[in-house]
Enzyme design. Structure first.
Site, PDB file in Angstrom:
ATOM      1  N   ARG A   1       0.908  -0.979   0.056  1.00 38.13           N
ATOM      2  CA  ARG A   1      -0.266   0.017   0.085  1.00 38.13           C
ATOM      3  C   ARG A   1       0.710   1.152  -0.096  1.00 38.13           C
ATOM      4  NH1 ARG A   1      -3.230  -3.427   3.461  1.00 38.13           N
ATOM      5  NH2 ARG A   1      -5.133  -3.854   2.673  1.00 38.13           N
TER       6      ARG A   1
ATOM      7  N   HIS B   1       1.374  17.746 -27.268  1.00 41.31           N
ATOM      8  CA  HIS B   1       0.943  16.898 -27.165  1.00 41.31           C
ATOM      9  C   HIS B   1      -0.212  15.756 -27.852  1.00 41.31           C
ATOM     10  CE1 HIS B   1       4.147  17.509 -24.383  1.00 41.31           C
ATOM     11  NE2 HIS B   1       4.469  15.785 -23.924  1.00 41.31           N
TER      12      HIS B   1
ATOM     13  N   ASN C   1      -0.361  19.861 -21.932  1.00 41.10           N
ATOM     14  CA  ASN C   1      -0.626  19.382 -23.147  1.00 41.10           C
ATOM     15  C   ASN C   1      -0.249  19.634 -24.293  1.00 41.10           C
ATOM     16  OD1 ASN C   1      -1.577  17.110 -21.621  1.00 41.10           O
ATOM     17  ND2 ASN C   1      -3.332  17.686 -21.359  1.00 41.10           N
TER      18      ASN C   1
ATOM     19  N   HIS D   1       9.473  10.378 -27.967  1.00 39.45           N
ATOM     20  CA  HIS D   1       8.346  11.293 -27.827  1.00 39.45           C
ATOM     21  C   HIS D   1       8.583  12.145 -28.342  1.00 39.45           C
ATOM     22  CE1 HIS D   1       5.586  12.299 -25.293  1.00 39.45           C
ATOM     23  NE2 HIS D   1       6.649  13.029 -24.114  1.00 39.45           N
TER      24      HIS D   1
ATOM     25  N   LYS E   1       7.052  23.920 -14.338  1.00 35.16           N
ATOM     26  CA  LYS E   1       6.568  22.814 -13.815  1.00 35.16           C
ATOM     27  C   LYS E   1       6.167  23.340 -12.968  1.00 35.16           C
ATOM     28  CE  LYS E   1       5.914  18.160 -15.167  1.00 35.16           C
ATOM     29  NZ  LYS E   1       5.467  16.251 -15.985  1.00 35.16           N
TER      30      LYS E   1
ATOM     31  N   ARG F   1      -3.142  22.652 -15.285  1.00 40.15           N
ATOM     32  CA  ARG F   1      -1.880  22.044 -15.558  1.00 40.15           C
ATOM     33  C   ARG F   1      -2.136  21.470 -16.831  1.00 40.15           C
ATOM     34  NH1 ARG F   1       0.043  16.893 -11.735  1.00 40.15           N
ATOM     35  NH2 ARG F   1       1.778  16.048 -13.405  1.00 40.15           N
TER      36      ARG F   1
ATOM     37  N   GLU G   1      10.418  18.947 -24.135  1.00 38.61           N
ATOM     38  CA  GLU G   1       9.991  19.506 -23.625  1.00 38.61           C
ATOM     39  C   GLU G   1      10.457  20.713 -22.682  1.00 38.61           C
ATOM     40  OE1 GLU G   1       7.065  17.261 -22.535  1.00 38.61           O
ATOM     41  OE2 GLU G   1       7.599  15.716 -23.605  1.00 38.61           O
TER      42      GLU G   1
ATOM     43  N   LYS H   1       3.649  11.823 -11.292  1.00 38.61           N
ATOM     44  CA  LYS H   1       2.339  11.047 -12.097  1.00 38.61           C
ATOM     45  C   LYS H   1       3.857   9.950 -11.915  1.00 38.61           C
ATOM     46  CE  LYS H   1      -0.534  13.750 -15.495  1.00 38.61           C
ATOM     47  NZ  LYS H   1      -0.882  13.933 -16.283  1.00 38.61           N
TER      48      LYS H   1
ATOM     49  N   GLU I   1      -4.736  17.686 -12.430  1.00 34.06           N
ATOM     50  CA  GLU I   1      -5.119  18.292 -13.380  1.00 34.06           C
ATOM     51  C   GLU I   1      -6.242  18.098 -14.048  1.00 34.06           C
ATOM     52  OE1 GLU I   1      -3.426  15.533 -15.675  1.00 34.06           O
ATOM     53  OE2 GLU I   1      -3.284  16.782 -17.693  1.00 34.06           O
TER      54      GLU I   1
ATOM     55  N   HIS J   1       1.175  13.678 -29.675  1.00 32.42           N
ATOM     56  CA  HIS J   1       1.327  11.167 -29.287  1.00 32.42           C
ATOM     57  C   HIS J   1       0.140  10.801 -31.036  1.00 32.42           C
ATOM     58  CE1 HIS J   1       0.374  11.999 -24.971  1.00 32.42           C
ATOM     59  NE2 HIS J   1       1.378  11.950 -25.289  1.00 32.42           N
TER      60      HIS J   1
HETATM   61  N1  NAD Z   1       5.364  10.867 -15.068  1.00 28.55           N
HETATM   62  C1  NAD Z   1       5.276  11.604 -15.702  1.00 28.55           C
HETATM   63  O1  NAD Z   1       4.917  12.853 -16.070  1.00 28.55           O
HETATM   64  C2  NAD Z   1       6.137  11.432 -17.642  1.00 28.55           C
HETATM   65  C3  NAD Z   1       6.101  13.150 -18.132  1.00 28.55           C
HETATM   66  C4  NAD Z   1       7.315  12.486 -19.388  1.00 28.55           C
HETATM   67  C5  NAD Z   1       7.215  11.756 -20.237  1.00 28.55           C
HETATM   68  N2  NAD Z   1       7.074  10.509 -18.981  1.00 28.55           N
HETATM   69  C6  NAD Z   1       7.688   9.358 -19.018  1.00 28.55           C
HETATM   70  O2  NAD Z   1       9.188   8.361 -19.278  1.00 28.55           O
HETATM   71  C7  NAD Z   1       9.332   8.456 -20.222  1.00 28.55           C
HETATM   72  C8  NAD Z   1      10.309   8.303 -20.910  1.00 28.55           C
HETATM   73  O3  NAD Z   1      11.915   9.056 -20.580  1.00 28.55           O
HETATM   74  P1  NAD Z   1      12.748   8.839 -20.916  1.00 28.55           P
HETATM   75  O4  NAD Z   1      12.584   9.652 -22.391  1.00 28.55           O
HETATM   76  O5  NAD Z   1      14.234   9.409 -20.030  1.00 28.55           O
HETATM   77  O6  NAD Z   1      13.524   7.703 -21.469  1.00 28.55           O
HETATM   78  P2  NAD Z   1      14.246   6.377 -20.544  1.00 28.55           P
HETATM   79  O7  NAD Z   1      14.117   6.104 -19.818  1.00 28.55           O
HETATM   80  O8  NAD Z   1      13.902   5.074 -21.390  1.00 28.55           O
HETATM   81  O9  NAD Z   1      15.893   6.906 -21.317  1.00 28.55           O
HETATM   82  C9  NAD Z   1      16.137   6.859 -21.921  1.00 28.55           C
HETATM   83  C10 NAD Z   1      17.264   6.051 -22.701  1.00 28.55           C
HETATM   84  O10 NAD Z   1      17.973   6.230 -21.900  1.00 28.55           O
HETATM   85  C11 NAD Z   1      19.536   5.690 -21.482  1.00 28.55           C
HETATM   86  N3  NAD Z   1      19.881   6.370 -20.117  1.00 28.55           N
HETATM   87  C12 NAD Z   1      19.243   7.331 -19.533  1.00 28.55           C
HETATM   88  N4  NAD Z   1      19.884   7.915 -18.149  1.00 28.55           N
HETATM   89  C13 NAD Z   1      20.838   7.875 -18.781  1.00 28.55           C
HETATM   90  C14 NAD Z   1      22.624   8.509 -18.808  1.00 28.55           C
HETATM   91  N5  NAD Z   1      22.671   9.083 -17.720  1.00 28.55           N
HETATM   92  N6  NAD Z   1      23.577   7.811 -19.659  1.00 28.55           N
HETATM   93  C15 NAD Z   1      23.201   7.126 -20.409  1.00 28.55           C
HETATM   94  N7  NAD Z   1      22.205   6.516 -21.004  1.00 28.55           N
HETATM   95  C16 NAD Z   1      21.073   6.782 -19.822  1.00 28.55           C
HETATM   96  C17 NAD Z   1      18.409   4.751 -20.494  1.00 28.55           C
HETATM   97  O11 NAD Z   1      18.549   3.414 -20.581  1.00 28.55           O
HETATM   98  C18 NAD Z   1      17.183   4.636 -22.500  1.00 28.55           C
HETATM   99  O12 NAD Z   1      17.990   3.592 -22.957  1.00 28.55           O
HETATM  100  C19 NAD Z   1       8.796   7.375 -21.110  1.00 28.55           C
HETATM  101  O13 NAD Z   1       7.730   6.320 -20.399  1.00 28.55           O
HETATM  102  C20 NAD Z   1       7.019   8.624 -20.557  1.00 28.55           C
HETATM  103  O14 NAD Z   1       5.912   7.726 -20.760  1.00 28.55           O
HETATM  104  C21 NAD Z   1       6.534  10.335 -17.537  1.00 28.55           C
HETATM  105 ZN    ZN Z   2       5.859  15.086 -23.310  1.00 29.79          ZN
END
Ligand code: NAD
Ligand code: ZN
Length: 357
Positions: free
Chosen positions: A114, A237, A234, A257, A216, A230, A178, A136, A226, A241
């Site tokens: 939990r 997006h 978007n 993305h 942010k 907030r 972003e 999130k 949201e 998307h």
């Molecule tokens: N929760 C939220 O509010 C929110 C907002 C935006 C995006 N997201 C999510 O975030 C994800 C995308 O995040 P991302 O772009 O960081 O992707 P990711 O976590 O896949 O990282 C991108 C790549 O970089 C590598 N990597 C990360 N840090 C590194 C470093 N310092 N050195 C070398 N390699 C490194 C990772 O292993 C991966 O291969 C998506 O799933 C998306 O839905 C969530």
């Molecule tokens: Zn985004």
């Protein structure tokens, strides 16, 4: 520029050494400590953390890198490992990775027994300015993104910019989309600030990260659930998307993305000019900032029906009508604009006519 922000929901620290993280961990006693990494951050980031915490007894949990690991299957494996390694309600999970690790780790921690405490140490630019901020968490489900998840804040978001040194430039740019979004929503001065970017020097990102996070955080603090402002986050997006989904379906190597969002912002800038109050001058500034760093994604007229279909299935659609967050000017958005199918068609046509071959 260093940032230490202690508010009710947010506890974000940006710094160059691990001193404050050490202090925080000493101050907030937990029964055991787990670090979640992916197969890349295990190599590039974990050793730097362990070096500074050699006296700590960290249990390491590792998942495969990549979006396809953000699944219930991985969550189940991680819950299992936590149980097996004796995690209890007073354990701490430290998420060391990009957005995938932060979303996954946040979800696993917020549901295990939990809910146990977790902290984020984002290692990609996208995670530093976006995924780790705002509470999130979640996993993908049945091919749809982020369908299962929770709203739960990390006890601490600890941003250590030197981790960017090993992040591939393509992923730096992914996060920069972003950053541009935050800047155009915030104010013209923010846009000037982000132009200092140098892709070959992670140090050039330090101030950019700070102002992006401040923006942010400000938006989220005023609307955590949201229900209103907030939604401005978007911007880019809805169409972005749809383009991301299209690329996932049709391209051997789908775009990231941020790359899709960049194009989404170009097209939604056209829409802002048409349906909101954005003037031609601001539109030009935004589009040229984006196209300075991002490639055109080639769309053909026959993909328009697919894009419209994806938009209708987007979560920002109420009773079949898509609502967009559009810009009235740089620094001012309106997030409840109804947009008709014809309007979307027109701006997609405009994008294709201007940029696609
Ligand atoms: N929760 C939220 O509010 C929110 C907002 C935006 C995006 N997201 C999510 O975030 C994800 C995308 O995040 P991302 O772009 O960081 O992707 P990711 O976590 O896949 O990282 C991108 C790549 O970089 C590598 N990597 C990360 N840090 C590194 C470093 N310092 N050195 C070398 N390699 C490194 C990772 O292993 C991966 O291969 C998506 O799933 C998306 O839905 C969530
Ligand atoms: Zn985004």
């Amino acid at each position: 520029m260093e940032l230490r922000s202690y508010t009710q929901h947010y506890h974000i620290i940006i710094e160059q050494q691990f001193d404050t993280l050490k202090e925080w961990i000493d101050e907030h006693k937990h029964s055991s400590y787990f670090v979640l990494v992916d197969s890349n951050t295990a190599i590039h980031c974990l050793p730097k953390l362990l070096e500074r915490f050699d006296e700590m007894d960290f249990e390491i949990l590792e998942m495969e890198a990549g979006e396809s690991s953000k699944s219930l299957d991985t969550a189940q494996t991680l819950w299992h490992q936590l149980m097996e390694k004796g995690a209890d309600r007073d354990s701490l999970l430290i998420n060391l990775g990009g957005g995938v690790v932060c979303d996954m780790g946040g979800f696993v921690a917020s549901t295990f027994k939990r809910g146990i405490d977790f902290i984020h140490i984002p290692t990609s630019l996208l995670a530093m300015v976006d995924a780790a901020i705002g509470g999130k968490t979640g996993v993908n489900f049945e091919q749809y993104k982020n369908q299962i998840g929770t709203f739960e804040h990390a006890k601490l978001v600890y941003v250590f910019p030197p981790f960017l040194e090993t992040l591939p430039v393509r992923h730096l740019k992914n996060g920069y989309a972003e950053v541009i979004k935050h800047a155009v929503l915030d104010r013209p001065k923010h846009l000037d600030e982000i132009r200092k970017v140098n892709w070959n020097d992670w140090r050039s990102f330090q101030d950019i990260i700070t102002i992006s996070i401040i923006f942010k955080t400000k938006v989220i603090q005023s609307d955590f659930e949201e229900s209103g402002s907030r939604k401005q986050l978007n911007f880019g997006h809805t169409i972005g998307h749809a383009i991301e989904s299209l690329s996932l379906k049709r391209d051997k190597e789908p775009i990231l993305h941020g790359e899709a969002i960049a194009i989404g912002m170009v097209i939604e800038t056209f829409l802002s000019k048409k349906l909101a109050k954005l003037d031609g001058e601001d539109a030009k500034i935004i589009i040229s900032e984006i196209l300075n760093h991002f490639e055109i994604y080639n769309l053909k007229p026959d993909t328009i029906p697919n894009i419209l279909e994806y938009i209708v299935h987007d979560k920002k659609v109420k009773e079949g009508v898509p609502y967009f967050a559009l810009l009235d000017q740089i620094g001012e958005a309106d997030w409840n604009i109804k947009v008709s199918e014809d309007n979307i068609r027109e701006v997609l046509d405009q994008y294709i006519a201007n940029y696609c071959s």
